[in-house]
Scaffold this motif. Structure first.
Motif, PDB file in Angstrom:
ATOM      1  N   UNK A   1      -2.424  15.813   1.722  1.00  0.00           N
ATOM      2  CA  UNK A   1      -1.050  15.383   1.221  1.00  0.00           C
ATOM      3  C   UNK A   1      -0.113  16.529   0.658  1.00  0.00           C
TER       4      UNK A   1
ATOM      5  N   UNK B   1       3.621  14.970   0.140  1.00  0.00           N
ATOM      6  CA  UNK B   1       3.655  14.171  -0.930  1.00  0.00           C
ATOM      7  C   UNK B   1       3.289  14.704  -2.258  1.00  0.00           C
TER       8      UNK B   1
ATOM      9  N   UNK C   1       5.936  16.533  10.300  1.00  0.00           N
ATOM     10  CA  UNK C   1       4.397  16.482  10.225  1.00  0.00           C
ATOM     11  C   UNK C   1       3.902  14.919  10.693  1.00  0.00           C
ATOM     12  N   UNK C   2       3.136  14.909  11.591  1.00  0.00           N
ATOM     13  CA  UNK C   2       2.583  13.454  11.697  1.00  0.00           C
ATOM     14  C   UNK C   2       1.331  13.281  10.854  1.00  0.00           C
ATOM     15  N   UNK C   3       1.378  12.252   9.803  1.00  0.00           N
ATOM     16  CA  UNK C   3       0.562  12.142   8.670  1.00  0.00           C
ATOM     17  C   UNK C   3      -0.214  10.883   9.097  1.00  0.00           C
TER      18      UNK C   3
ATOM     19  N   UNK D   1      -0.037   4.152   0.611  1.00  0.00           N
ATOM     20  CA  UNK D   1      -0.136   4.949   1.982  1.00  0.00           C
ATOM     21  C   UNK D   1       0.780   4.736   3.200  1.00  0.00           C
ATOM     22  N   UNK D   2       1.054   3.286   3.024  1.00  0.00           N
ATOM     23  CA  UNK D   2       1.789   3.019   4.317  1.00  0.00           C
ATOM     24  C   UNK D   2       3.358   3.398   4.080  1.00  0.00           C
TER      25      UNK D   2
ATOM     26  N   UNK E   1       0.700  -1.059  -0.043  1.00  0.00           N
ATOM     27  CA  UNK E   1       0.034   0.031  -0.012  1.00  0.00           C
ATOM     28  C   UNK E   1       0.922   1.381  -0.044  1.00  0.00           C
TER      29      UNK E   1
ATOM     30  N   UNK F   1      11.582  17.525   2.274  1.00  0.00           N
ATOM     31  CA  UNK F   1      10.715  16.314   1.841  1.00  0.00           C
ATOM     32  C   UNK F   1       9.924  16.173   3.163  1.00  0.00           C
ATOM     33  N   UNK F   2       8.855  15.349   2.910  1.00  0.00           N
ATOM     34  CA  UNK F   2       8.007  14.670   4.017  1.00  0.00           C
ATOM     35  C   UNK F   2       8.581  14.462   5.355  1.00  0.00           C
ATOM     36  N   UNK F   3       9.831  13.767   5.318  1.00  0.00           N
ATOM     37  CA  UNK F   3      10.444  13.227   6.342  1.00  0.00           C
ATOM     38  C   UNK F   3      11.251  14.263   7.203  1.00  0.00           C
TER      39      UNK F   3
ATOM     40  N   UNK G   1      -3.284   8.393   7.506  1.00  0.00           N
ATOM     41  CA  UNK G   1      -3.973   8.446   6.442  1.00  0.00           C
ATOM     42  C   UNK G   1      -5.393   7.907   6.534  1.00  0.00           C
ATOM     43  N   UNK G   2      -6.214   7.666   5.776  1.00  0.00           N
ATOM     44  CA  UNK G   2      -7.523   7.056   6.127  1.00  0.00           C
ATOM     45  C   UNK G   2      -7.092   5.523   6.484  1.00  0.00           C
TER      46      UNK G   2
ATOM     47  N   UNK H   1       3.436   7.083   4.951  1.00  0.00           N
ATOM     48  CA  UNK H   1       3.262   6.996   6.428  1.00  0.00           C
ATOM     49  C   UNK H   1       4.592   6.885   6.925  1.00  0.00           C
TER      50      UNK H   1
ATOM     51  N   UNK I   1      -4.785   4.196   7.792  1.00  0.00           N
ATOM     52  CA  UNK I   1      -3.799   4.624   9.072  1.00  0.00           C
ATOM     53  C   UNK I   1      -2.373   4.215   8.809  1.00  0.00           C
ATOM     54  N   UNK I   2      -2.075   3.280   7.641  1.00  0.00           N
ATOM     55  CA  UNK I   2      -0.627   3.362   7.445  1.00  0.00           C
ATOM     56  C   UNK I   2       0.056   2.394   8.202  1.00  0.00           C
TER      57      UNK I   2
ATOM     58  N   UNK J   1       7.448   7.799   5.490  1.00  0.00           N
ATOM     59  CA  UNK J   1       8.005   8.995   5.390  1.00  0.00           C
ATOM     60  C   UNK J   1       7.821  10.121   6.330  1.00  0.00           C
ATOM     61  N   UNK J   2       6.362  10.202   6.622  1.00  0.00           N
ATOM     62  CA  UNK J   2       6.051  11.296   7.724  1.00  0.00           C
ATOM     63  C   UNK J   2       6.506  11.047   8.868  1.00  0.00           C
ATOM     64  N   UNK J   3       6.867   9.541   8.944  1.00  0.00           N
ATOM     65  CA  UNK J   3       7.488   9.438  10.317  1.00  0.00           C
ATOM     66  C   UNK J   3       9.202   9.589  10.531  1.00  0.00           C
ATOM     67  N   UNK J   4       9.408  10.011   9.568  1.00  0.00           N
ATOM     68  CA  UNK J   4      11.074  10.376   9.389  1.00  0.00           C
ATOM     69  C   UNK J   4      11.960   9.705   8.704  1.00  0.00           C
ATOM     70  N   UNK J   5      11.362   8.680   7.956  1.00  0.00           N
ATOM     71  CA  UNK J   5      12.152   7.735   7.185  1.00  0.00           C
ATOM     72  C   UNK J   5      12.341   8.532   5.768  1.00  0.00           C
ATOM     73  N   UNK J   6      13.523   8.172   5.161  1.00  0.00           N
ATOM     74  CA  UNK J   6      13.890   8.849   3.859  1.00  0.00           C
ATOM     75  C   UNK J   6      13.352   7.820   2.852  1.00  0.00           C
TER      76      UNK J   6
END
Lengths: 283, 346
Positions: free
Chosen positions: B49, B54, B79-81, A164-165, A162, B73-75, B83-84, A168, B86-87, A170-175
């Motif tokens: 997004x 993103x 920002x804690x994201x 989106x996973x 997915x 970049x997002x990382x 998604x619907x 997510x 949950x990821x 990336x948003x948690x800090x992963x390059x």
């Protein structure tokens, strides 16, 4: 009139018989093979130095081929799974090409490209990677006939992850690289391993390409053993020799057992949960 | 968690496959939640997004405490994201989902920190389970604990609680409300659920066709001009499109309603409705279609020609039965005309 439930059970019965026929077709020849060879014939061939050398050579060449297949096929599978680009359908068709081309043709085409006196062949030899009647010829043929399976299996596996996973992560800090290594790859590992196993099996069972490009193997790095032949060619030679059916059948049994051992090893690793959500270091 | 005074979105524009979002201006203060509302296709997820990094911006900026972050970049945005979907990482147990951002950051005490977040969200007994072994509510708690374990400066939460039962939703809402207030965290949340929106958000942002149509407090939304989406969001039930009103214009009351309607039709709030078994109370007769118990009160559906009128509020069992004819009147001073655009919320 036949009641619907009765029709259903007749259909199930016919389906079961047809399925069982196919399974029998898969299994029965191998049972006959092992019965024909018998224990003493098996032991005789399993301890034959010439054949064991051929098996060692085949395992080395197929290991290198699968490694190269993973190195090149996994990134291509990822690109095909994740990106839309011009020429994508051409690339997808090119990936399927080796599956539909007769393998003798593969051998002839590779021979023409890598001919020892041609520019590519000379260049490869200059790099210490001779192709004709050498391990790199076997590796090339195995790569040609088998890498498609790695690409296709990787593509399917990556597509199942997915996006989106990954976002997510990336948003948690992963390059991007960390997200690939910690999220995408572990989830795709089983599919990729299946592709690698199929590639290996396809490479080991190949013969047409070897007969043209790498029939009699001369030692050259990384094969430092005596002159030999790929296992399938070795068995074919045994069969061609007078009264060689018994020896060829015995050697075939050894090769089948080696293949089964590798298949089981992969399944055991899978069961141990090395890369699946059932435990192991990735969870 | 770093204290953030505010996140500002300035003149943000995104173009994506023929859809154009913006220009959008938003300001969310630390410790408050802004609720993003809008019908399906309004651009809510695209906006989230884009803010998360993103999607590239065509124009505009995203700033944290006045510092632009839209080139990061997002990382690197912090920002804690959520998604619907949950990821959650399906191959990692709960404990290693929660510790993921800490491991990535190279925290030497990742496990201990993750445990503290799991304690906050009551996840310790589930630490060794995989996400697919959890209920929807438990998965939500894991996603939230993991997002917060990353020490975000801003939380973006897309359709968070749609799959939850009322009790799980209320527990999670209380936890999140406490956390954003205590930590001074700004939150931008997409939801269709008025309960979620009103219990978390001091500020509503209504997006439609890629543009902000309303920004303000919930009571301001109720006072201002309504469209079908905002009327539904505010809980109005008797919404009528112009063609529905035209179909009853041969009735005196129907004609009056058609005259009072706006381009998007009309809302008849329940407080504008009068009805009685004594027919004299109303201008027109209506037939009782159904009488049922819902939302801690009796509700009655009346048929006025082809219009269905929903009446709430009788706590005692009403004395009418389906099929009875009653008198009905509508206070035209209390009906609300609807503006055009905005289909039903999806």
């Amino acid at each position: 009139m036949v009641a619907p439930s009765a029709r259903g059970s007749v259909g199930s019965f016919v389906g079961a018989v047809l399925s069982a026929s196919l399974i029998l077709l898969f299994v029965l020849p191998l049972v006959v093979l092992f019965l024909y060879v018998g224990w003493s014939g098996f032991v005789q061939e399993a301890t034959n130095d010439g054949f064991l050398t051929s098996i060692r050579f085949t395992l080395l060449a197929s290991g290198i081929a699968v490694g190269l297949g993973l190195l090149t096929g996994v990134p291509l599978g990822y690109v095909l799974a994740r990106y839309r680009f011009r020429g994508r359908s051409f690339v997808e068709s090119a990936v399927l090409l080796p599956v539909v081309i007769p393998h003798l043709v593969v051998g002839i085409a590779l021979l023409l490209l890598f001919a020892p006196d041609g520019p590519v062949g000379r260049f490869m030899a200059g790099l210490g990677l001779p192709v004709f009647d050498a391990i790199w010829g076997v590796v090339l043929v195995m790569l040609y006939v088998g890498a498609s399976y790695v690409v296709l299996a990787s593509q399917l596996a990556f597509r199942a992850v997915d996006p989106e996973v990954v976002d997510t992560a990336r948003s948690l800090g992963a390059s991007p690289g960390e997200a690939f290594a910690t999220v995408t790859l572990p989830q795709s590992a089983r599919g990729i391993a299946t592709g690698a196993l199929l590639m290996w099996a396809r490479g080991v069972s190949e013969i047409g390409g070897f007969l043209i490009l790498a029939y009699a193997i001369e030692p050259s790095p990384p094969w430092f053993g005596p002159p030999t032949a790929p296992a399938s060619v070795y068995i074919y030679d045994l069969y061609q020799s007078s009264g060689g059916l018994e020896a060829a059948a015995a050697a075939s049994c050894v090769l089948v057992l080696v293949a089964l051992a590798i298949f089981l090893a992969v399944r055991l690793v899978d069961r141990a949960g090395l890369y699946t959500p059932r435990g192991g270091w990735l969870s | 968690m770093a204290i953030v005074t505010g996140v500002t979105v300035r003149n943000l524009e995104v173009e994506r496959g023929g859809f154009r979002l913006g220009p959008i201006d938003l300001a969310i203060e630390g410790g408050t939640a802004a609720i993003l509302l809008g019908p399906s296709g309004a651009g809510k997820t695209t906006l989230l997004r884009a803010i998360a990094g993103f999607l590239g911006l065509r124009e505009g900026s995203v700033e944290v405490d006045g510092v632009p972050v839209d080139r990061e970049p997002p990382e690197r945005r912090g920002f804690g994201f959520v998604p619907p979907s949950l990821g959650l990482f399906p191959h990692r147990r709960v404990a290693r989902n929660v510790s993921y951002p800490l491991e990535i950051a190279g925290a030497s005490d990742a496990s201990a920190q993750a445990r503290r977040w799991m304690e906050r969200f009551d996840l310790v007994p589930l630490a060794h389970r995989y996400p697919h072994e959890l209920s929807s509510g438990q998965q939500q708690r894991v996603a939230m604990a993991r997002a917060l374990a990353a020490h975000p400066r801003f939380l973006l939460w897309d359709e968070p609680l749609s799959a939850l039962d009322v009790e799980s939703r209320d527990v999670l809402l209380r936890l999140v409300r406490e956390l954003i207030e205590r930590e001074g965290l700004p939150l931008l949340l997409v939801t269709h659920d008025p309960t979620t929106a009103l219990s978390l958000g001091s500020r509503l942002v209504v997006l439609d066709e890629g543009r902000v149509r309303f920004q303000g407090r919930p009571e301001e939304l109720a006072r201002g001009p309504l469209n079908r989406f905002t009327a539904r969001f505010l809980g109005y039930e008797n919404l009528y499109a112009p063609h529905e009103l035209a179909a009853v214009s041969d009735l005196p009351l129907g004609a009056a309603l058609a005259r009072a309607a706006g381009p998007g039709g009309l809302v008849v709030p329940t407080e504008a409705l009068r009805w009685s078994v004594e027919r004299w109370v109303g201008d027109t007769s209506a037939r009782v279609r159904s009488v049922r118990w819902s939302s801690a009160a009796w509700s009655i559906d009346l048929e006025l020609g082809s219009l269905r009128l929903h009446v709430l509020g009788a706590h005692d069992a009403p004395s009418v039965r389906p099929g009875a004819v009653v008198g009905v009147g509508i206070d035209l001073g209390k009906v609300k005309p609807l503006e055009g655009s905005s289909g039903p919320a999806g």
